[in-house]
Design a protein around this motif. Structure first.
Motif, mmCIF file in Angstrom:
data_model
loop_
_atom_site.group_PDB
_atom_site.id
_atom_site.type_symbol
_atom_site.label_atom_id
_atom_site.label_comp_id
_atom_site.label_asym_id
_atom_site.label_seq_id
_atom_site.Cartn_x
_atom_site.Cartn_y
_atom_site.Cartn_z
ATOM 1 N N SER A 93 0.871 -1.225 -0.116
ATOM 2 C CA SER A 93 0.119 -0.010 -0.123
ATOM 3 C C SER A 93 0.826 1.321 0.115
ATOM 4 C CB SER A 93 -1.027 -0.052 1.044
ATOM 5 O OG SER A 93 -1.954 -1.050 1.206
ATOM 6 N N ALA A 94 1.804 1.119 0.734
ATOM 7 C CA ALA A 94 2.778 2.027 0.665
ATOM 8 C C ALA A 94 3.421 2.623 -0.653
ATOM 9 C CB ALA A 94 3.890 2.267 1.984
ATOM 10 N N ALA A 95 3.884 1.528 -1.154
ATOM 11 C CA ALA A 95 4.329 1.599 -2.745
ATOM 12 C C ALA A 95 3.303 2.277 -3.696
ATOM 13 C CB ALA A 95 4.766 0.363 -3.132
ATOM 14 N N ALA A 96 2.144 1.869 -3.352
ATOM 15 C CA ALA A 96 1.122 2.238 -4.275
ATOM 16 C C ALA A 96 0.726 3.741 -3.992
ATOM 17 C CB ALA A 96 -0.198 1.619 -4.036
ATOM 18 N N GLU A 97 0.816 4.271 -2.747
ATOM 19 C CA GLU A 97 0.476 5.608 -2.582
ATOM 20 C C GLU A 97 1.652 6.514 -2.818
ATOM 21 O OE1 GLU A 97 -2.122 7.185 -0.849
ATOM 22 O OE2 GLU A 97 -3.111 5.223 -0.707
ATOM 23 N N ILE A 98 2.845 6.209 -2.711
ATOM 24 C CA ILE A 98 3.773 6.863 -3.168
ATOM 25 C C ILE A 98 3.761 7.173 -4.820
ATOM 26 C CG2 ILE A 98 6.355 6.757 -3.649
ATOM 27 C CD1 ILE A 98 6.826 5.536 -0.994
ATOM 28 N N ARG A 99 3.388 5.951 -5.353
ATOM 29 C CA ARG A 99 3.126 6.008 -7.061
ATOM 30 C C ARG A 99 2.077 7.008 -7.209
ATOM 31 N NH1 ARG A 99 0.471 0.973 -8.001
ATOM 32 N NH2 ARG A 99 -1.402 2.006 -7.632
ATOM 33 N N ASP A 100 1.001 6.939 -6.600
ATOM 34 C CA ASP A 100 -0.103 7.856 -6.935
ATOM 35 C C ASP A 100 0.013 9.176 -6.470
ATOM 36 O OD1 ASP A 100 -1.122 5.495 -8.165
ATOM 37 O OD2 ASP A 100 -2.679 5.122 -6.435
ATOM 38 N N THR A 101 0.816 9.408 -5.527
ATOM 39 C CA THR A 101 0.657 10.869 -4.991
ATOM 40 C C THR A 101 1.923 11.490 -4.903
ATOM 41 O OG1 THR A 101 1.310 10.185 -2.597
ATOM 42 C CG2 THR A 101 -1.031 10.157 -3.291
ATOM 43 N N ARG A 102 2.962 10.832 -5.708
ATOM 44 C CA ARG A 102 4.389 11.593 -5.605
ATOM 45 C C ARG A 102 4.251 12.554 -6.458
ATOM 46 N NH1 ARG A 102 9.939 8.065 -7.344
ATOM 47 N NH2 ARG A 102 11.345 9.659 -6.535
ATOM 48 N N TRP A 103 3.472 13.128 -7.350
ATOM 49 C CA TRP A 103 3.562 14.325 -8.099
ATOM 50 C C TRP A 103 3.363 15.456 -7.089
ATOM 51 C CZ3 TRP A 103 -0.871 17.193 -7.620
ATOM 52 C CH2 TRP A 103 -2.178 16.469 -7.125
ATOM 53 N N PHE A 104 2.452 15.167 -6.002
ATOM 54 C CA PHE A 104 2.380 16.318 -5.220
ATOM 55 C C PHE A 104 3.461 16.750 -3.986
ATOM 56 C CE2 PHE A 104 0.278 17.543 -0.978
ATOM 57 C CZ PHE A 104 -0.265 18.616 -1.506
ATOM 58 N N TRP A 105 4.157 15.664 -3.833
ATOM 59 C CA TRP A 105 5.280 16.308 -2.957
ATOM 60 C C TRP A 105 6.786 15.748 -3.423
ATOM 61 C CZ3 TRP A 105 7.446 11.652 -2.400
ATOM 62 C CH2 TRP A 105 6.867 10.391 -2.370
ATOM 63 N N ARG A 106 6.888 15.457 -4.584
ATOM 64 C CA ARG A 106 8.361 15.142 -4.940
ATOM 65 C C ARG A 106 9.237 16.080 -5.094
ATOM 66 N NH1 ARG A 106 6.989 14.072 -11.652
ATOM 67 N NH2 ARG A 106 6.413 16.129 -11.915
ATOM 68 N N ARG A 107 8.967 17.406 -5.287
ATOM 69 C CA ARG A 107 10.085 18.416 -5.188
ATOM 70 C C ARG A 107 10.313 18.874 -3.785
ATOM 71 N NH1 ARG A 107 7.362 22.989 -9.382
ATOM 72 N NH2 ARG A 107 7.406 21.903 -11.146
ATOM 73 N N SER A 108 9.567 18.354 -2.609
ATOM 74 C CA SER A 108 10.220 18.585 -1.422
ATOM 75 C C SER A 108 10.407 17.364 -0.403
ATOM 76 C CB SER A 108 9.195 19.225 -0.662
ATOM 77 O OG SER A 108 7.867 18.552 -0.861
ATOM 78 N N LYS A 109 10.193 16.003 -1.144
ATOM 79 C CA LYS A 109 10.615 14.934 -0.235
ATOM 80 C C LYS A 109 10.846 13.915 -1.389
ATOM 81 C CE LYS A 109 6.811 15.780 3.007
ATOM 82 N NZ LYS A 109 7.746 16.177 3.942
ATOM 83 N N THR A 110 11.609 12.983 -0.589
ATOM 84 C CA THR A 110 11.851 11.655 -1.178
ATOM 85 C C THR A 110 11.141 10.573 -0.682
ATOM 86 O OG1 THR A 110 13.406 10.903 0.516
ATOM 87 C CG2 THR A 110 14.435 12.161 -1.291
ATOM 88 N N PRO A 111 10.767 9.500 -1.493
ATOM 89 C CA PRO A 111 9.811 8.253 -0.763
ATOM 90 C C PRO A 111 10.055 8.023 0.597
ATOM 91 C CG PRO A 111 10.567 7.943 -3.024
ATOM 92 C CD PRO A 111 11.140 9.041 -2.826
ATOM 93 N N PHE A 112 11.425 7.830 1.073
ATOM 94 C CA PHE A 112 11.812 7.676 2.340
ATOM 95 C C PHE A 112 11.280 8.680 3.311
ATOM 96 C CE2 PHE A 112 14.689 7.571 5.985
ATOM 97 C CZ PHE A 112 14.512 6.000 6.564
ATOM 98 N N GLN A 113 11.541 9.903 2.870
ATOM 99 C CA GLN A 113 11.249 11.041 3.612
ATOM 100 C C GLN A 113 9.709 11.120 3.802
ATOM 101 O OE1 GLN A 113 12.960 14.266 1.586
ATOM 102 N NE2 GLN A 113 14.652 14.163 3.229
ATOM 103 N N TRP A 114 8.967 10.527 2.814
ATOM 104 C CA TRP A 114 7.351 10.559 2.985
ATOM 105 C C TRP A 114 7.065 9.539 3.847
ATOM 106 C CZ3 TRP A 114 3.769 6.812 2.193
ATOM 107 C CH2 TRP A 114 2.556 7.011 2.077
ATOM 108 N N LEU A 115 7.844 8.435 3.985
ATOM 109 C CA LEU A 115 7.510 7.328 5.066
ATOM 110 C C LEU A 115 7.803 7.961 6.617
ATOM 111 C CD1 LEU A 115 9.109 4.209 3.486
ATOM 112 C CD2 LEU A 115 6.588 4.856 3.776
#
Length: 303
Positions: free
Chosen positions: A99-121
């Motif tokens: 689910s985390a992998a799917a959420e990162i895939r679907d919402t990364r456009w919103f926060w990709r400029r300020s965070k990495t996937p690990f930082q989102w976790l």
């Protein structure tokens, strides 16, 4: 044969992914006081009070009715509980990972400029709501905390022991799991991944030993708890750094309370661990039987 086997494996993975992260019940989940069972503050405090009261009542009742100190036979119930908790923990771990992998895939456009996937976790963006895939599995994890409390009753029935640490630990973990959902707290995804990974190993080990297979020659459960607590401490420092460096993390107030409660659990655990080693040093060769009994209890120290 290899092509057919590969297609079968691919189909199994697709089915697993669907049922663990893409099912409409998971994608459309929303934490709500009117729709989610056990989601109100009144339920939370009532459940914790009932757990503590029932544990105290059972302990006092056994002290009055069975003064001989003999354990109450439970048969295969503890082993079945350990097996079920290992499977539930492994399912939650796999589900929230997908689910985390799917959420990162679907919402990364919103926060990709300020965070990495690990930082989102570690640090949810401000304004995150308790809905969607990862919060579904956070809710399942919260409900599973109530199943963990059965360990307390087993310990009372078999060993006549009821410690403040055990009651405090289970109560606080239920409370913290509720806070994760209520305030969309940051860090919960990594916390659930770490906890369920350790729990699946620990409860699998408990099932292994409960059916008569040989256990480890060191306090396995305590060692796993040390790994879990150490990992949590490192992640808490990461959340704190990201909160000040990246403009804030969602649910930081609940995180602060969570950190204080984790600190209390860590203090109680370290106090127990230091006492264990001091006792071990004082035990001499003439007290070998007593030492073995204490070490057996330590190896099965509860989370």
């Amino acid at each position: 044969f290899s092509v057919t086997g590969g297609q079968t494996t691919g189909t199994m993975i697709q089915s697993l992914t669907y049922y663990l992260s893409e099912h409409p019940s998971i994608v459309g989940f929303r934490w709500s006081h009117t729709q989610s069972w056990g989601s109100t503050w009144s339920f939370l405090f009532t459940a914790i009070c009932c757990y503590v009261s029932l544990s105290l009542f059972l302990h006092l009742l056994l002290c009055l009715l069975r003064r001989s100190g003999r354990p109450v036979p439970l048969g295969p119930i503890p082993a079945l509980h350990s097996l079920s908790m290992a499977l539930i923990s492994a399912t939650i771990f796999t589900g929230i990972l997908f689910s985390a992998a799917a959420e990162i895939r679907d919402t990364r456009w919103f926060w990709r400029r300020s965070k990495t996937p690990f930082q989102w976790l570690l640090c949810f963006p401000l304004g995150t709501r308790p809905s969607g895939r990862v919060f579904f599995w956070s809710y399942v994890f919260y409900l599973s905390r109530f199943l963990h409390t059965f360990r307390t009753y087993f310990t009372i029935l078999r060993r006549r022991k009821l410690s403040f640490f055990r009651l405090f630990n289970h109560s606080i973990l239920i409370f913290m799991s509720f806070l994760w959902l209520e305030f969309s707290q940051s860090f919960q995804v990594l916390a659930i991944l770490l906890t369920t990974c350790i729990y699946s190993v620990v409860y699998g080990y408990r099932f292994w030993t409960s059916i008569g297979l040989p256990g480890a020659c060191f306090p396995f459960v305590v060692s796993c708890q040390m790994v879990l607590l150490g990992s949590n401490i490192l992640c808490h420092f990461g959340v704190l750094m990201l909160h000040f460096m990246n403009g804030g993390c969602n649910g930081i107030g609940a995180w602060l309370l969570n950190s204080v409660l984790n600190g209390a659990i860590l203090f109680l655990f370290l106090n127990f661990y230091v006492k264990m080693h001091l006792t071990k040093r004082k035990v001499g060769g003439f007290d070998a039987l007593k030492k073995n009994a204490k070490m057996d209890a330590v190896k099965d120290k509860d989370f």
